[in-house]
Design a protein around this motif. Structure first.
Motif, PDB file in Angstrom:
ATOM      1  N   MET A   1       0.842  -1.190   0.000  1.00 52.11           N
ATOM      2  CA  MET A   1       0.000   0.000   0.000  1.00 52.11           C
ATOM      3  C   MET A   1       0.885   1.251   0.000  1.00 52.11           C
ATOM      4  SD  MET A   1      -3.167  -1.148   0.172  1.00 52.11           S
ATOM      5  CE  MET A   1      -4.235   0.038   0.953  1.00 52.11           C
ATOM      6  N   TRP A   2       0.591   2.176  -0.902  1.00 53.11           N
ATOM      7  CA  TRP A   2       1.317   3.441  -0.922  1.00 53.11           C
ATOM      8  C   TRP A   2       0.760   4.365   0.162  1.00 53.11           C
ATOM      9  CZ3 TRP A   2       5.218   2.186  -3.619  1.00 53.11           C
ATOM     10  CH2 TRP A   2       5.109   1.477  -4.823  1.00 53.11           C
ATOM     11  N   LYS A   3       1.646   5.047   0.874  1.00 54.34           N
ATOM     12  CA  LYS A   3       1.251   5.909   1.987  1.00 54.34           C
ATOM     13  C   LYS A   3       0.972   7.332   1.508  1.00 54.34           C
ATOM     14  CE  LYS A   3       5.042   5.116   4.207  1.00 54.34           C
ATOM     15  NZ  LYS A   3       6.082   5.155   5.262  1.00 54.34           N
ATOM     16  N   VAL A   4      -0.152   7.897   1.968  1.00 55.85           N
ATOM     17  CA  VAL A   4      -0.571   9.228   1.534  1.00 55.85           C
ATOM     18  C   VAL A   4      -0.720  10.160   2.732  1.00 55.85           C
ATOM     19  CG1 VAL A   4      -2.325  10.578   0.309  1.00 55.85           C
ATOM     20  CG2 VAL A   4      -1.883   8.206  -0.363  1.00 55.85           C
ATOM     21  N   LEU A   5      -0.250  11.402   2.585  1.00 57.10           N
ATOM     22  CA  LEU A   5      -0.477  12.459   3.565  1.00 57.10           C
ATOM     23  C   LEU A   5      -1.326  13.539   2.902  1.00 57.10           C
ATOM     24  CD1 LEU A   5       0.171  13.787   6.340  1.00 57.10           C
ATOM     25  CD2 LEU A   5       2.139  14.872   5.214  1.00 57.10           C
ATOM     26  N   LEU A   6      -2.430  13.931   3.549  1.00 58.31           N
ATOM     27  CA  LEU A   6      -3.303  14.982   3.035  1.00 58.31           C
ATOM     28  C   LEU A   6      -2.983  16.295   3.746  1.00 58.31           C
ATOM     29  CD1 LEU A   6      -6.732  13.081   3.014  1.00 58.31           C
ATOM     30  CD2 LEU A   6      -5.021  13.229   1.191  1.00 58.31           C
ATOM     31  N   VAL A   7      -2.722  17.348   2.969  1.00 57.90           N
ATOM     32  CA  VAL A   7      -2.368  18.656   3.549  1.00 57.90           C
ATOM     33  C   VAL A   7      -3.285  19.717   2.945  1.00 57.90           C
ATOM     34  CG1 VAL A   7      -0.514  20.290   4.024  1.00 57.90           C
ATOM     35  CG2 VAL A   7       0.032  17.862   3.658  1.00 57.90           C
ATOM     36  N   GLU A   8      -4.145  20.287   3.760  1.00 56.74           N
ATOM     37  CA  GLU A   8      -5.133  21.265   3.297  1.00 56.74           C
ATOM     38  C   GLU A   8      -5.656  22.029   4.502  1.00 56.74           C
ATOM     39  OE1 GLU A   8      -7.433  23.706   1.900  1.00 56.74           O
ATOM     40  OE2 GLU A   8      -6.894  22.366   0.227  1.00 56.74           O
ATOM     41  N   ASP A   9      -5.574  23.380   4.453  1.00 55.87           N
ATOM     42  CA  ASP A   9      -5.984  24.151   5.620  1.00 55.87           C
ATOM     43  C   ASP A   9      -7.505  24.292   5.727  1.00 55.87           C
ATOM     44  OD1 ASP A   9      -5.673  25.834   3.269  1.00 55.87           O
ATOM     45  OD2 ASP A   9      -6.107  27.531   4.564  1.00 55.87           O
ATOM     46  N   GLU A  10      -8.228  24.088   4.629  1.00 58.75           N
ATOM     47  CA  GLU A  10      -9.679  24.131   4.690  1.00 58.75           C
ATOM     48  C   GLU A  10     -10.201  22.740   5.050  1.00 58.75           C
ATOM     49  OE1 GLU A  10     -11.709  26.657   1.611  1.00 58.75           O
ATOM     50  OE2 GLU A  10      -9.747  26.464   0.641  1.00 58.75           O
ATOM     51  N   VAL A  11     -10.745  22.636   6.253  1.00 54.50           N
ATOM     52  CA  VAL A  11     -11.117  21.323   6.792  1.00 54.50           C
ATOM     53  C   VAL A  11     -12.110  20.606   5.896  1.00 54.50           C
ATOM     54  CG1 VAL A  11     -12.163  20.120   8.738  1.00 54.50           C
ATOM     55  CG2 VAL A  11     -10.640  22.050   9.157  1.00 54.50           C
ATOM     56  N   PHE A  12     -13.108  21.327   5.391  1.00 55.72           N
ATOM     57  CA  PHE A  12     -14.141  20.662   4.592  1.00 55.72           C
ATOM     58  C   PHE A  12     -13.568  20.111   3.291  1.00 55.72           C
ATOM     59  CE2 PHE A  12     -15.214  23.312   0.933  1.00 55.72           C
ATOM     60  CZ  PHE A  12     -14.604  24.514   1.245  1.00 55.72           C
ATOM     61  N   VAL A  13     -12.580  20.788   2.723  1.00 56.81           N
ATOM     62  CA  VAL A  13     -11.933  20.273   1.509  1.00 56.81           C
ATOM     63  C   VAL A  13     -11.147  19.015   1.837  1.00 56.81           C
ATOM     64  CG1 VAL A  13     -10.240  20.743  -0.306  1.00 56.81           C
ATOM     65  CG2 VAL A  13     -11.802  22.546   0.443  1.00 56.81           C
ATOM     66  N   ARG A  14     -10.404  19.074   2.931  1.00 51.51           N
ATOM     67  CA  ARG A  14      -9.602  17.915   3.341  1.00 51.51           C
ATOM     68  C   ARG A  14     -10.484  16.701   3.622  1.00 51.51           C
ATOM     69  NH1 ARG A  14      -7.008  20.105   7.536  1.00 51.51           N
ATOM     70  NH2 ARG A  14      -8.004  18.926   9.204  1.00 51.51           N
ATOM     71  N   GLU A  15     -11.600  16.934   4.329  1.00 47.28           N
ATOM     72  CA  GLU A  15     -12.512  15.832   4.630  1.00 47.28           C
ATOM     73  C   GLU A  15     -13.155  15.281   3.364  1.00 47.28           C
ATOM     74  OE1 GLU A  15     -15.244  17.331   7.508  1.00 47.28           O
ATOM     75  OE2 GLU A  15     -13.879  16.977   9.207  1.00 47.28           O
ATOM     76  N   SER A  16     -13.468  16.160   2.429  1.00 49.45           N
ATOM     77  CA  SER A  16     -14.063  15.719   1.171  1.00 49.45           C
ATOM     78  C   SER A  16     -13.104  14.824   0.404  1.00 49.45           C
ATOM     79  CB  SER A  16     -14.450  16.925   0.309  1.00 49.45           C
ATOM     80  OG  SER A  16     -15.456  17.688   0.931  1.00 49.45           O
ATOM     81  N   VAL A  17     -11.848  15.248   0.329  1.00 45.17           N
ATOM     82  CA  VAL A  17     -10.844  14.453  -0.377  1.00 45.17           C
ATOM     83  C   VAL A  17     -10.699  13.084   0.279  1.00 45.17           C
ATOM     84  CG1 VAL A  17      -8.386  14.280  -0.929  1.00 45.17           C
ATOM     85  CG2 VAL A  17      -9.584  16.445  -1.240  1.00 45.17           C
ATOM     86  N   ARG A  18     -10.693  13.072   1.594  1.00 42.51           N
ATOM     87  CA  ARG A  18     -10.528  11.810   2.303  1.00 42.51           C
ATOM     88  C   ARG A  18     -11.713  10.878   2.120  1.00 42.51           C
ATOM     89  NH1 ARG A  18     -10.451  13.546   7.366  1.00 42.51           N
ATOM     90  NH2 ARG A  18     -12.602  12.936   7.743  1.00 42.51           N
ATOM     91  N   GLU A  19     -12.929  11.445   2.117  1.00 43.63           N
ATOM     92  CA  GLU A  19     -14.123  10.609   2.142  1.00 43.63           C
ATOM     93  C   GLU A  19     -14.590  10.133   0.769  1.00 43.63           C
ATOM     94  OE1 GLU A  19     -15.407   9.451   4.818  1.00 43.63           O
ATOM     95  OE2 GLU A  19     -14.135  10.606   6.188  1.00 43.63           O
ATOM     96  N   ILE A  20     -14.320  10.900  -0.301  1.00 47.54           N
ATOM     97  CA  ILE A  20     -14.902  10.521  -1.587  1.00 47.54           C
ATOM     98  C   ILE A  20     -14.115   9.441  -2.305  1.00 47.54           C
ATOM     99  CG2 ILE A  20     -15.905  12.820  -1.901  1.00 47.54           C
ATOM    100  CD1 ILE A  20     -13.745  13.441  -3.941  1.00 47.54           C
ATOM    101  N   ILE A  21     -12.946   9.098  -1.797  1.00 49.98           N
ATOM    102  CA  ILE A  21     -12.112   8.101  -2.456  1.00 49.98           C
ATOM    103  C   ILE A  21     -12.006   6.842  -1.602  1.00 49.98           C
ATOM    104  CG2 ILE A  21      -9.725   7.552  -3.129  1.00 49.98           C
ATOM    105  CD1 ILE A  21     -11.100   9.263  -5.158  1.00 49.98           C
ATOM    106  N   SER A  22     -12.157   5.685  -2.234  1.00 48.36           N
ATOM    107  CA  SER A  22     -11.874   4.408  -1.564  1.00 48.36           C
ATOM    108  C   SER A  22     -10.378   4.144  -1.744  1.00 48.36           C
ATOM    109  CB  SER A  22     -12.715   3.286  -2.183  1.00 48.36           C
ATOM    110  OG  SER A  22     -14.087   3.535  -2.033  1.00 48.36           O
ATOM    111  N   TRP A  23      -9.599   4.703  -0.852  1.00 49.13           N
ATOM    112  CA  TRP A  23      -8.139   4.720  -1.013  1.00 49.13           C
ATOM    113  C   TRP A  23      -7.543   3.326  -1.170  1.00 49.13           C
ATOM    114  CZ3 TRP A  23      -5.737   9.306  -1.715  1.00 49.13           C
ATOM    115  CH2 TRP A  23      -6.449  10.445  -1.360  1.00 49.13           C
TER     116      TRP A  23
END
Length: 282
Positions: free
Chosen positions: A1-23
């Motif tokens: 599994m490739w490791k991913v770090l999400l960096v985004e100061d807008e919480v709703f954008v960060r949560e959206s990126v995390r939730e809409i993808i089946s990583w």
């Protein structure tokens, strides 16, 4: 599994990126999140992710500076930049520093993210680069959890010749951490592995920040929280398969998987065989 770090100061954008993808379906696992570049840089140096998905414009250290300092640290982590219209000069400079791609926030979709992640996954597979830094943690007396074996085990062995230790599970020792909140999470997982458990729910359980819990759990145990959870679930699933005649779908449900297809996929990833094959071997 490739490791991913999400960096985004807008919480709703960060949560959206995390939730809409089946990583995990795409071969990635999110190891942490950050709302600013300074914190993210420390996490990158600590955990050496394979991919950083970062906003370009952030207060303090922006995404471009984060990319520059990551390169100056000698790390070849892949970067994908999140950008708004009108930030293309930043994008151009980011590409010069070796960013793999960029995504416009306003037009961001599941398909665009999936396509980008597939591209990065192919790049990572082709380069087969080994991170230049590894984490080293002192361990104390351990608790057992399972870790996946990369080999595809032969299914021709006579069932009569198999013992539990011959089956394609590799028991490993997880450190029994002294950190009270992480110990509390580990205990909770052991008792409630059949329930819906996420980094977010565990951060609320111990009343700590989600990003902090994610990074701290990895630092103290050597595994992401979800990887550890899957280990506990796979161990219990193997026990059900060996000792009961319950249908595979029911076993998946009992160990916390709402989808039997996802349960089978994760089980095979860990063991090299399907639940039914495992049952027939034992």
């Amino acid at each position: 599994m490739w490791k991913v770090l999400l960096v985004e100061d807008e919480v709703f954008v960060r949560e959206s990126v995390r939730e809409i993808i089946s990583w995990e379906e795409l071969g990635f696992t999110v190891i942490g999140e950050s709302g600013n570049g300074t914190e993210a840089l420390a996490m990158i140096i600590q955990d050496v992710p394979d991919l950083v998905l970062t906003d370009i414009v952030m207060p303090g250290m922006d995404g471009l500076e984060l990319l520059k300092q990551t390169r100056q640290a000698g790390l070849k982590t892949k970067f994908v930049m999140l950008t708004c219209m009108g930030e293309f000069e930043y994008v151009r400079r980011a590409m010069e520093y070796g960013a793999s791609n960029y995504i416009l926030k306003l037009s961001m979709s599941v398909n665009s993210l999936r396509d980008t992640l597939r591209k990065v996954s192919a790049e990572l597979g082709a380069s087969a680069e080994v991170p230049t830094k590894a984490n080293h943690h002192e361990v104390s007396p351990p608790a057992t959890v399972l870790t996946p074996t990369p080999a595809s085990p032969s299914l021709t062995t006579s069932p009569a010749a198999l013992s539990e230790t011959d089956l394609p599970f590799t028991p490993v020792r997880e450190p029994m951490v002294k950190h009270p909140e992480i110990s509390k999470i580990i205990e909770y997982i052991g008792q409630h592995y059949d329930q819906d458990i996420t980094v977010k729910s565990m951060s609320r359980f111990v009343m700590m920040g989600e990003n902090y819990v994610s990074a701290l759990f990895k630092k103290k145990t050597g595994h992401t929280l979800i990887h550890y959870l899957h280990g506990v679930r796979m161990e219990k699933a193997a026990e059900y398969l060996r000792e009961t005649n319950l249908p595979v779908q029911e076993i998946g449900y009992r160990v916390g998987f709402g989808s039997d297809n996802y349960f089978i996929k994760i089980f095979k990833r860990w063991t090299g065989c399907t639940p039914s094959q495992y049952r027939h071997r034992s």
